[in-house]
Design an enzyme around this catalytic site. Structure first.
Site, PDB file in Angstrom:
ATOM      1  N   ARG A 221       0.951  -0.977   0.163  1.00  0.00           N
ATOM      2  CA  ARG A 221      -0.210  -0.215   0.128  1.00  0.00           C
ATOM      3  C   ARG A 221       0.678   1.357   0.035  1.00  0.00           C
ATOM      4  O   ARG A 221       1.657   1.566   0.615  1.00  0.00           O
ATOM      5  CB  ARG A 221      -0.133  -0.041   1.159  1.00  0.00           C
ATOM      6  CG  ARG A 221      -2.727  -0.624   0.986  1.00  0.00           C
ATOM      7  CD  ARG A 221      -2.781  -0.153   0.267  1.00  0.00           C
ATOM      8  NE  ARG A 221      -3.817  -1.490   0.500  1.00  0.00           N
ATOM      9  CZ  ARG A 221      -4.548  -2.102  -0.777  1.00  0.00           C
ATOM     10  NH1 ARG A 221      -3.504  -2.739  -1.551  1.00  0.00           N
ATOM     11  NH2 ARG A 221      -5.370  -3.217  -0.289  1.00  0.00           N
ATOM     12  N   HIS A 269      -0.911  -0.404  -9.953  1.00  0.00           N
ATOM     13  CA  HIS A 269      -1.304  -0.859  -9.147  1.00  0.00           C
ATOM     14  C   HIS A 269      -2.561  -2.428 -10.092  1.00  0.00           C
ATOM     15  O   HIS A 269      -3.375  -2.532  -9.639  1.00  0.00           O
ATOM     16  CB  HIS A 269      -2.768  -0.413  -7.651  1.00  0.00           C
ATOM     17  CG  HIS A 269      -2.942  -1.115  -7.112  1.00  0.00           C
ATOM     18  ND1 HIS A 269      -3.802  -0.368  -6.237  1.00  0.00           N
ATOM     19  CD2 HIS A 269      -2.869  -2.439  -6.403  1.00  0.00           C
ATOM     20  CE1 HIS A 269      -4.001  -1.490  -4.563  1.00  0.00           C
ATOM     21  NE2 HIS A 269      -3.135  -2.366  -5.680  1.00  0.00           N
TER      22      HIS A 269
HETATM   23  P1  NDP Z   1      -1.720 -11.683   4.571  1.00  0.00           P
HETATM   24  O1  NDP Z   1      -2.472 -11.026   6.119  1.00  0.00           O
HETATM   25  O2  NDP Z   1      -1.374 -13.045   4.110  1.00  0.00           O
HETATM   26  O3  NDP Z   1      -0.777 -11.619   5.467  1.00  0.00           O
HETATM   27  C1  NDP Z   1      -0.138 -10.296   6.273  1.00  0.00           C
HETATM   28  C2  NDP Z   1       1.360 -10.624   6.563  1.00  0.00           C
HETATM   29  O4  NDP Z   1       2.218  -9.539   7.367  1.00  0.00           O
HETATM   30  C3  NDP Z   1       1.774 -12.155   7.737  1.00  0.00           C
HETATM   31  O5  NDP Z   1       2.710 -12.615   7.775  1.00  0.00           O
HETATM   32  C4  NDP Z   1       1.569 -11.204   9.529  1.00  0.00           C
HETATM   33  O6  NDP Z   1       2.305 -11.376  10.079  1.00  0.00           O
HETATM   34  C5  NDP Z   1       2.363  -9.674   8.652  1.00  0.00           C
HETATM   35  N1  NDP Z   1       2.325  -8.056   8.936  1.00  0.00           N
HETATM   36  C6  NDP Z   1       1.553  -7.671   9.093  1.00  0.00           C
HETATM   37  N2  NDP Z   1       1.677  -7.377  10.702  1.00  0.00           N
HETATM   38  C7  NDP Z   1       2.809  -7.364  10.923  1.00  0.00           C
HETATM   39  C8  NDP Z   1       3.107  -5.747  12.079  1.00  0.00           C
HETATM   40  N3  NDP Z   1       2.894  -5.085  12.915  1.00  0.00           N
HETATM   41  N4  NDP Z   1       4.605  -5.988  11.795  1.00  0.00           N
HETATM   42  C9  NDP Z   1       5.376  -7.743  11.603  1.00  0.00           C
HETATM   43  N5  NDP Z   1       4.857  -8.089  10.340  1.00  0.00           N
HETATM   44  C10 NDP Z   1       2.878  -8.223  10.163  1.00  0.00           C
HETATM   45  O7  NDP Z   1      -1.387 -10.381   3.309  1.00  0.00           O
HETATM   46  P2  NDP Z   1      -1.447 -11.192   2.012  1.00  0.00           P
HETATM   47  O8  NDP Z   1      -0.275 -11.506   1.942  1.00  0.00           O
HETATM   48  O9  NDP Z   1      -2.707 -11.397   1.573  1.00  0.00           O
HETATM   49  O10 NDP Z   1      -1.860  -9.587   1.590  1.00  0.00           O
HETATM   50  C11 NDP Z   1      -0.394  -8.449   1.957  1.00  0.00           C
HETATM   51  C12 NDP Z   1      -1.202  -7.413   1.905  1.00  0.00           C
HETATM   52  O11 NDP Z   1      -0.848  -7.135   0.438  1.00  0.00           O
HETATM   53  C13 NDP Z   1      -2.480  -6.303   1.376  1.00  0.00           C
HETATM   54  O12 NDP Z   1      -2.948  -6.466   3.226  1.00  0.00           O
HETATM   55  C14 NDP Z   1      -2.395  -6.039   0.508  1.00  0.00           C
HETATM   56  O13 NDP Z   1      -2.038  -4.392   1.051  1.00  0.00           O
HETATM   57  C15 NDP Z   1      -1.168  -6.032  -0.937  1.00  0.00           C
HETATM   58  N6  NDP Z   1      -2.345  -6.296  -1.446  1.00  0.00           N
HETATM   59  C16 NDP Z   1      -1.426  -5.656  -2.752  1.00  0.00           C
HETATM   60  C17 NDP Z   1      -1.717  -5.676  -4.119  1.00  0.00           C
HETATM   61  C18 NDP Z   1      -1.729  -5.273  -5.951  1.00  0.00           C
HETATM   62  O14 NDP Z   1      -1.866  -5.491  -6.469  1.00  0.00           O
HETATM   63  N7  NDP Z   1      -0.449  -4.374  -5.214  1.00  0.00           N
HETATM   64  C19 NDP Z   1      -2.798  -7.296  -4.990  1.00  0.00           C
HETATM   65  C20 NDP Z   1      -3.253  -7.538  -3.779  1.00  0.00           C
HETATM   66  C21 NDP Z   1      -2.268  -7.123  -1.971  1.00  0.00           C
HETATM   67  P3  NDP Z   1       1.782 -12.601  10.831  1.00  0.00           P
HETATM   68  O15 NDP Z   1       1.867 -14.158   9.814  1.00  0.00           O
HETATM   69  O16 NDP Z   1       2.758 -13.403  11.644  1.00  0.00           O
HETATM   70  O17 NDP Z   1      -0.150 -12.307  10.815  1.00  0.00           O
HETATM   71  C1  OXD Z   2      -5.961  -6.117  -2.879  1.00  0.00           C
HETATM   72  C2  OXD Z   2      -5.241  -4.974  -3.906  1.00  0.00           C
HETATM   73  O1  OXD Z   2      -5.574  -5.478  -2.000  1.00  0.00           O
HETATM   74  O2  OXD Z   2      -5.801  -5.530  -5.034  1.00  0.00           O
HETATM   75  O3  OXD Z   2      -6.412  -6.938  -3.302  1.00  0.00           O
HETATM   76  O4  OXD Z   2      -4.418  -3.792  -4.214  1.00  0.00           O
END
Ligand code: NDP
Ligand code: OXD
Length: 306
Positions: A221, A269
């Site tokens: 993001r 994006h």
């Molecule tokens: P998940 O919820 O599956 O994974 C999030 C990860 O971040 C977990 O490993 C979590 O740790 C870690 N995390 C969260 N908070 C913290 C913190 N404070 N400190 C350290 N680690 C942290 O999310 P996804 O992998 O599915 O997606 C990640 C992000 O990617 C989405 O939220 C979205 O914003 C972005 N995205 C972007 C897209 C694009 O096209 N650009 C498309 C899809 C998603 P733990 O495992 O310990 O809980």
């Molecule tokens: C998502 C994205 O969060 O498209 O899936 O960014």
């Protein structure tokens, strides 16, 4: 069963048709103000009025992985908020990130510039060992990306909130492990969810911890990154550049410095797009499970913010 559809910037017809096919017997319609209470909703950036008028939803299905925009709204307390759980996104994200890492590491951007000038000139091979890559966030997308990078034999580090074990990936966890993680990396990939804890996490202090010649790939993001700090660190020479797919304001305003910076690559994006068929199949499967009283994966922890 009634399913309502309320997705900004999305053509509803193919979604409605797909949901009707996947859930025969369900009534599926687009939401409009004053519409009756539905059982489940499929949403992307719905207005607050939608949530105020649908307090009895069992499931609120986001057609993206990130729920930061949704969690800013006042949500019905008893409703399950459900994110997309991969649904074809992780392979796209792995493609995007590996492409960005390899383009930088192999200097393909330099070769493109050479070609534009008709120049045949080799660059000195670089050592993979000198390009350790760090993946922030080892969730559905981050873990897939870390594993994909290992296939190319980069040293890979990962950072998450809770400790993880991923073969071939040196995993760090929690606030206590953050600086050691950053210091071990030259290329940094951001795949964290946007939460109060992670907003502005890519800033002057943290990016300065990367090894000299660092490179940032932000695919999570825009609000994770302090734009001015990135520009300062690239212009000072500490960072070599960045590949950015997400921005504080989208579309990225035409006068933003990122558009014209020679060391920054901008994409709109698009690193992991929502795939309609996969998403409908996943959401329909989860609606059926909820209706049978079963538990489902991908339910957002509202307190944690992801
Ligand atoms: P998940 O919820 O599956 O994974 C999030 C990860 O971040 C977990 O490993 C979590 O740790 C870690 N995390 C969260 N908070 C913290 C913190 N404070 N400190 C350290 N680690 C942290 O999310 P996804 O992998 O599915 O997606 C990640 C992000 O990617 C989405 O939220 C979205 O914003 C972005 N995205 C972007 C897209 C694009 O096209 N650009 C498309 C899809 C998603 P733990 O495992 O310990 O809980
Ligand atoms: C998502 C994205 O969060 O498209 O899936 O960014």
């Amino acid at each position: 069963m009634h399913i309502t559809f309320c997705c900004a910037d999305t053509r509803p017809e193919p979604w409605l048709e797909g949901l009707r096919t996947a859930l025969p017997g369900a009534t599926v319609s687009t939401w409009s103000p004053g519409a009756p209470q539905a059982d489940h909703a499929v949403v992307w950036s719905p207005p607050q009025q939608f949530l105020d008028e649908q307090p009895g939803l069992k499931g609120l299905f986001n057609i993206g992985a990130g729920v930061d925009a949704l969690l800013k709204l006042k949500l019905p307390p008893g409703t399950k908020v459900v994110r997309l759980d991969d649904a074809g996104m992780s392979v796209q994200m792995a493609e995007y990130v590996c492409h960005a890492v390899i383009r930088h590491f192999r200097e393909f951007d330099g070769y493109e510039a050479d070609m534009a000038e008709g120049r045949w000139s080799f660059r000195k091979p670089r050592l993979r060992a000198e390009f350790p890559v760090g993946v922030m966030g080892l969730g559905v997308l981050g873990e897939r990306v870390a594993r994909a990078l290992r296939q190319f034999e980069f040293p890979v580090h990962g950072w998450s909130r809770s400790p993880k074990t991923i073969e071939g990936v040196q995993c760090h966890a929690g606030a206590g492990g953050f600086d050691a993680f950053l210091g071990a990396c030259r290329v940094l990939v951001n795949l964290l969810p946007l939460t109060p804890d992670t907003q502005n996490i890519l800033n002057r202090r943290t990016l300065s911890c990367l090894q000299p010649g660092g490179y940032l790939i932000n695919v999570a993001r825009g609000a994770h990154l302090v734009d001015e700090d990135l520009l300062t660190l690239i212009d000072s020479g500490h960072l070599a550049g960045a590949a950015l797919d997400v921005f504080r304001v989208e579309p990225l305003p035409s006068d933003h410095a990122f558009w014209t910076h020679p060391k920054i690559t901008v994409t709109p994006h698009t690193s992991a797009r929502t795939l309609r068929e996969e998403s409908i199949a996943q959401i329909a499967g989860k609606i059926r499970s909820i209706e049978r009283g079963e538990s489902i994966a991908g339910v957002v922890d509202r307190e944690r913010g992801y």
